[in-house]
Design a protein around this motif. Structure first.
Motif, PDB file in Angstrom:
ATOM      1  N   ALA A 189      -9.926   6.377  -5.982  1.00 22.36           N
ATOM      2  CA  ALA A 189     -11.227   6.364  -6.646  1.00 22.36           C
ATOM      3  C   ALA A 189     -11.448   4.967  -7.192  1.00 22.36           C
ATOM      4  O   ALA A 189     -10.550   4.398  -7.806  1.00 22.36           O
ATOM      5  CB  ALA A 189     -11.278   7.382  -7.787  1.00 22.36           C
ATOM      6  N   ALA A 190     -12.629   4.412  -6.963  1.00 25.89           N
ATOM      7  CA  ALA A 190     -12.869   3.040  -7.407  1.00 25.89           C
ATOM      8  C   ALA A 190     -14.353   2.738  -7.406  1.00 25.89           C
ATOM      9  O   ALA A 190     -15.150   3.464  -6.801  1.00 25.89           O
ATOM     10  CB  ALA A 190     -12.137   2.042  -6.505  1.00 25.89           C
ATOM     11  N   THR A 191     -14.724   1.652  -8.069  1.00 24.81           N
ATOM     12  CA  THR A 191     -16.096   1.171  -8.000  1.00 24.81           C
ATOM     13  C   THR A 191     -16.431   0.856  -6.549  1.00 24.81           C
ATOM     14  O   THR A 191     -15.543   0.582  -5.735  1.00 24.81           O
ATOM     15  CB  THR A 191     -16.272  -0.078  -8.868  1.00 24.81           C
ATOM     16  N   PRO A 192     -17.712   0.905  -6.163  1.00 26.89           N
ATOM     17  CA  PRO A 192     -18.060   0.736  -4.755  1.00 26.89           C
ATOM     18  C   PRO A 192     -17.503  -0.523  -4.100  1.00 26.89           C
ATOM     19  O   PRO A 192     -17.074  -0.484  -2.947  1.00 26.89           O
ATOM     20  CB  PRO A 192     -19.594   0.738  -4.784  1.00 26.89           C
ATOM     21  N   GLY A 193     -17.487  -1.644  -4.804  1.00 28.79           N
ATOM     22  CA  GLY A 193     -16.985  -2.869  -4.194  1.00 28.79           C
ATOM     23  C   GLY A 193     -15.482  -2.949  -4.099  1.00 28.79           C
ATOM     24  O   GLY A 193     -14.934  -3.691  -3.269  1.00 28.79           O
ATOM     25  N   VAL A 194     -14.772  -2.200  -4.924  1.00 33.81           N
ATOM     26  CA  VAL A 194     -13.311  -2.223  -4.936  1.00 33.81           C
ATOM     27  C   VAL A 194     -12.739  -1.157  -4.004  1.00 33.81           C
ATOM     28  O   VAL A 194     -11.649  -1.333  -3.446  1.00 33.81           O
ATOM     29  CB  VAL A 194     -12.783  -2.023  -6.375  1.00 33.81           C
ATOM     30  N   PHE A 195     -13.475  -0.092  -3.801  1.00 33.18           N
ATOM     31  CA  PHE A 195     -12.927   1.054  -3.085  1.00 33.18           C
ATOM     32  C   PHE A 195     -12.424   0.699  -1.686  1.00 33.18           C
ATOM     33  O   PHE A 195     -11.276   0.965  -1.338  1.00 33.18           O
ATOM     34  CB  PHE A 195     -13.973   2.169  -2.987  1.00 33.18           C
ATOM     35  N   GLU A 196     -13.280   0.102  -0.870  1.00 32.01           N
ATOM     36  CA  GLU A 196     -12.910  -0.126   0.535  1.00 32.01           C
ATOM     37  C   GLU A 196     -11.740  -1.108   0.685  1.00 32.01           C
ATOM     38  O   GLU A 196     -10.778  -0.812   1.417  1.00 32.01           O
ATOM     39  CB  GLU A 196     -14.131  -0.601   1.329  1.00 32.01           C
ATOM     40  N   PRO A 197     -11.764  -2.274   0.016  1.00 36.10           N
ATOM     41  CA  PRO A 197     -10.608  -3.160   0.167  1.00 36.10           C
ATOM     42  C   PRO A 197      -9.323  -2.565  -0.403  1.00 36.10           C
ATOM     43  O   PRO A 197      -8.236  -2.789   0.158  1.00 36.10           O
ATOM     44  CB  PRO A 197     -11.010  -4.432  -0.584  1.00 36.10           C
ATOM     45  N   LEU A 198      -9.408  -1.793  -1.489  1.00 35.46           N
ATOM     46  CA  LEU A 198      -8.219  -1.146  -2.035  1.00 35.46           C
ATOM     47  C   LEU A 198      -7.698  -0.099  -1.063  1.00 35.46           C
ATOM     48  O   LEU A 198      -6.485  -0.026  -0.788  1.00 35.46           O
ATOM     49  CB  LEU A 198      -8.538  -0.514  -3.387  1.00 35.46           C
ATOM     50  N   GLN A 199      -8.582   0.711  -0.535  1.00 32.81           N
ATOM     51  CA  GLN A 199      -8.176   1.732   0.429  1.00 32.81           C
ATOM     52  C   GLN A 199      -7.535   1.093   1.665  1.00 32.81           C
ATOM     53  O   GLN A 199      -6.523   1.587   2.183  1.00 32.81           O
ATOM     54  CB  GLN A 199      -9.393   2.569   0.827  1.00 32.81           C
ATOM     55  N   ARG A 200      -8.113  -0.004   2.132  1.00 36.83           N
ATOM     56  CA  ARG A 200      -7.578  -0.679   3.316  1.00 36.83           C
ATOM     57  C   ARG A 200      -6.169  -1.215   3.056  1.00 36.83           C
ATOM     58  O   ARG A 200      -5.266  -1.090   3.899  1.00 36.83           O
ATOM     59  CB  ARG A 200      -8.519  -1.809   3.744  1.00 36.83           C
ATOM     60  N   LEU A 201      -5.960  -1.815   1.873  1.00 41.02           N
ATOM     61  CA  LEU A 201      -4.628  -2.311   1.543  1.00 41.02           C
ATOM     62  C   LEU A 201      -3.617  -1.175   1.458  1.00 41.02           C
ATOM     63  O   LEU A 201      -2.488  -1.297   1.932  1.00 41.02           O
ATOM     64  CB  LEU A 201      -4.670  -3.063   0.207  1.00 41.02           C
ATOM     65  N   LEU A 202      -4.010  -0.072   0.852  1.00 40.60           N
ATOM     66  CA  LEU A 202      -3.105   1.070   0.730  1.00 40.60           C
ATOM     67  C   LEU A 202      -2.737   1.621   2.104  1.00 40.60           C
ATOM     68  O   LEU A 202      -1.594   2.032   2.334  1.00 40.60           O
ATOM     69  CB  LEU A 202      -3.754   2.157  -0.118  1.00 40.60           C
ATOM     70  N   GLU A 203      -3.681   1.596   3.029  1.00 47.50           N
ATOM     71  CA  GLU A 203      -3.389   2.023   4.395  1.00 47.50           C
ATOM     72  C   GLU A 203      -2.424   1.044   5.071  1.00 47.50           C
ATOM     73  O   GLU A 203      -1.433   1.447   5.696  1.00 47.50           O
ATOM     74  CB  GLU A 203      -4.693   2.133   5.204  1.00 47.50           C
ATOM     75  N   ASP A 204      -2.692  -0.241   4.902  1.00 54.50           N
ATOM     76  CA  ASP A 204      -1.836  -1.261   5.508  1.00 54.50           C
ATOM     77  C   ASP A 204      -0.420  -1.212   4.950  1.00 54.50           C
ATOM     78  O   ASP A 204       0.571  -1.445   5.665  1.00 54.50           O
ATOM     79  CB  ASP A 204      -2.421  -2.656   5.298  1.00 54.50           C
ATOM     80  N   PHE A 205      -0.311  -0.892   3.656  1.00 58.25           N
ATOM     81  CA  PHE A 205       0.995  -0.869   2.988  1.00 58.25           C
ATOM     82  C   PHE A 205       1.708   0.465   3.151  1.00 58.25           C
ATOM     83  O   PHE A 205       2.826   0.640   2.659  1.00 58.25           O
ATOM     84  CB  PHE A 205       0.841  -1.179   1.501  1.00 58.25           C
ATOM     85  N   GLY A 206       1.073   1.401   3.844  1.00 59.28           N
ATOM     86  CA  GLY A 206       1.706   2.699   4.071  1.00 59.28           C
ATOM     87  C   GLY A 206       1.886   3.522   2.807  1.00 59.28           C
ATOM     88  O   GLY A 206       2.886   4.204   2.642  1.00 59.28           O
ATOM     89  N   ALA A 207       0.878   3.473   1.916  1.00 58.15           N
ATOM     90  CA  ALA A 207       0.987   4.185   0.651  1.00 58.15           C
ATOM     91  C   ALA A 207       1.064   5.698   0.840  1.00 58.15           C
ATOM     92  O   ALA A 207       1.455   6.419  -0.079  1.00 58.15           O
ATOM     93  CB  ALA A 207      -0.203   3.847  -0.241  1.00 58.15           C
ATOM     94  N   TRP A 208       0.718   6.179   2.017  1.00 55.13           N
ATOM     95  CA  TRP A 208       0.615   7.607   2.260  1.00 55.13           C
ATOM     96  C   TRP A 208       1.902   8.200   2.844  1.00 55.13           C
ATOM     97  O   TRP A 208       1.953   9.390   3.160  1.00 55.13           O
ATOM     98  CB  TRP A 208      -0.529   7.877   3.241  1.00 55.13           C
ATOM     99  N   HIS A 209       2.949   7.404   3.030  1.00 55.80           N
ATOM    100  CA  HIS A 209       4.199   7.964   3.582  1.00 55.80           C
ATOM    101  C   HIS A 209       5.396   7.261   2.950  1.00 55.80           C
ATOM    102  O   HIS A 209       5.278   6.230   2.314  1.00 55.80           O
ATOM    103  CB  HIS A 209       4.245   7.854   5.103  1.00 55.80           C
ATOM    104  N   ASP A 210       6.580   7.873   3.146  1.00 57.72           N
ATOM    105  CA  ASP A 210       7.810   7.295   2.606  1.00 57.72           C
ATOM    106  C   ASP A 210       8.209   6.059   3.393  1.00 57.72           C
ATOM    107  O   ASP A 210       7.991   6.008   4.605  1.00 57.72           O
ATOM    108  CB  ASP A 210       8.948   8.325   2.676  1.00 57.72           C
TER     109      ASP A 210
END
Length: 271
Positions: free
Chosen positions: A250-271
């Motif tokens: 959850a984030a402000t509109p301008g922060v949401f997409e770049p934050l989500q993209r970084l979390l995907e790149d960093f594999g935040a969703w798996h061990d």
């Protein structure tokens, strides 16, 4: 015009959150006993947690006996009305156990699978957050009374203050710490509050630019996610997905997409 059903659901959620918050705040024993454990010894369930859920579900059953219920502490019924309540009677259990103020009562109502009402009461801050789908989000606090919630103006990612949480399973939170370590140089800073519901409300109130976490359950998310969205924040999970167990952002509109993209790149969703 506000849907009369949504008005009724909001009224019940506010009353239940208020009463459960008072029970937890005023009834917390000095020698807080542990009734059971969750996924590890760190993640405890207290007798007060269970008592608060019983209070909430009892009040709902009194007013709307045909509704379904999903509660963190085991309450589960399908119902027949098309309405389901999603309840976290004490979000931030470890904070509560240690006497820290960042804990909340979170109550959401779903209609035909969509969250339409959310209430989060934070008794030790004297705040109650509420939202109705399509009707905006508001907060009432002891100092300033009632006001409309609006998330912060968009900041560059490197000026964003972002909160997160950590799982109580050692292997999972070790990976989460690695992701946070990679994020820190790219943000203003990271916070760890200990309650998903409070963090989502803080995004709505403009106290945070963003929040993310892996491993959340529906009761952790339902009310706070609606409140954040109705305050103008964007929410989601992995790109193209709704927030859920893999990832919640959850984030402000301008922060949401770049934050989500970084979390995907960093594999935040798996061990």
């Amino acid at each position: 015009m506000t849907d009369p059903l949504h008005t009724e659901l909001l009224r019940i959620a506010e009353e239940a959150a208020r009463r459960a918050g008072e029970l937890l705040r005023d009834g917390r024993p000095a020698d807080l006993a542990v009734a059971a454990t969750k996924s590890s010894p760190i993640d405890v369930v207290t007798e007060m947690d269970i008592a608060a859920e019983k209070l909430i579900t009892g009040l709902i059953a009194e007013h709307r006996p045909d509704d379904g219920v999903l509660g963190e502490e085991g309450a589960a019924s399908a119902g027949s009305s098309g309405v389901r309540w999603v309840i976290d009677p004490l979000d931030g259990t470890v904070n509560y156990l240690y006497g820290l103020p960042t804990w909340a009562v979170s109550i959401a109502a779903e209609q035909d699978g969509e969250t339409v009402v959310g209430v989060v009461a934070i008794p030790m801050r004297g705040e109650t957050y509420r939202a109705v789908r399509g009707g905006g989000a508001r907060v009432t606090d002891a100092r300033d009374g009632e006001r409309t919630l609006t998330c912060r103006p968009t900041a560059p990612l490197d000026q964003a203050l972002v909160s997160t949480g950590f799982n109580y399973v050692t292997e999972v939170r070790t990976h989460q710490a690695d992701v946070a370590q990679r994020l820190i140089p790219l943000l203003r800073d990271i916070r760890r509050g200990g309650s998903a519901a409070v963090d989502l409300c803080d995004v709505a109130a403009g106290r945070l630019d963003g929040y993310y976490e892996r491993g959340l359950h529906p009761w952790d998310l339902a009310a706070g996610d609606l409140i954040a969205r109705e305050a103008g924040a964007l929410t989601g999970g992995r790109p193209g997905e709704r927030p859920g167990r893999d990832l919640a952002v959850a984030a402000t509109p301008g922060v949401f997409e770049p934050l989500q993209r970084l979390l995907e790149d960093f594999g935040a969703w798996h061990d």
